[in-house]
Design a protein around this motif. Sequence first.
Motif: not given
Length: 362
Positions: A50-55, A122-125, A292-295, A109-117
């Motif tokens: 959920l958080f960007p790389a810098k933080s 559509e849910s990720a977007d 993400t698929r096995v995190r 929210p649910e993880s957009a990366r998880w939806y994408e993986a």
Amino acid sequence: MLIVSVCTWAISSLVIALTTNTTLFWIFRFTLGFGMAAQFPMTQSMLAELFPAKSRGRCICLLEGGYPLACILAGIYGWLLQMVFPWRSVFLAQALGGLCVLIIIFLIPESARWYEANGDFESADKIVRQYEEKVRTATGKELPPIPDPVPVRTEKSEKSKFAQLFESRDQTQKTLTMWILWFCVLFGHYGLNTWVSDLLVAKGFDVVQSNSFVILMYLPAIPGYLIATWLVEIVGRKKMIFTYLILAAIFSYFYGGSTSMAQIIVFGCLLQMFNFGIWSLIYTYASEVFPTRVRGIGTGTTSSAGRLASLIAPTLFGAMMQAGADTMYIFVLASVVFIIGAVSTLVFGTETKGRSIEEING
């Protein structure tokens, strides 16, 4: 999964508070631990996604920074409650704490990366657009151009989730490095903290059995976490983990060799500062090195490797004490294991500072 784990923990606490049956007590004490432990890999995984790389590193460090503070507060509230109410009140208070599940349901929210993986673009977007709209509202500006995407593997593998932890040489190295690191950290942590009072009482320091001494040993953990949180995005994960473990090894040695109360307090506080502070770093690191698929299973098995050590170390240290071994040998053993974890991470680990999850696992 996070909602399920919190509800499992809270309902189990409530049943324990109300039951008069010993069998039910132990059954639900087991499910309480099951629900509580499941929260660790879930929160790790979600924050990493959920958080960007810098933080990202600082956010996860702050999450784990609640550990020593919670230990202190739990000891205080448990002590105060039982001065007035029976022991059941402690479990009832825990059950009421489960109301935090409402925060998870309505605000996280649910993880957009998880939806994408998993191919649900559509849910990720939808999730990403919600973030974008919040940023526009908060800043009053249009978003900057979207950078070139990093390819993400979304196809379904025929291998099991566990087997995917070893599907390439690079991923195998990451998995084994994390397992060794967590095993070493929790071996020293639980081995020492389970028996530290008995070890020092054996050397003639009866004061270590007092509650005030236990609280004193927890307090230095707070600056340990704060320093790790501040430096993790500056120095990097590998160097910070190496430094904290080497310092924990050094102060474990000197703590075991203490010959005065002043030395016990100084070296004990310094040991706990790095012994507890390392937790924020290893939680951060473990959540980043798995795709993400096995995190979830990656952080889960990593934590399990550590929990195995938390069973082995206290048993081994207790057996050594019963056999009449010099207490100094126990502190030396903990120091050696800390050093093994430090060196293996520095040599075989992957630096994740400033890199997106997709870059790390591309």
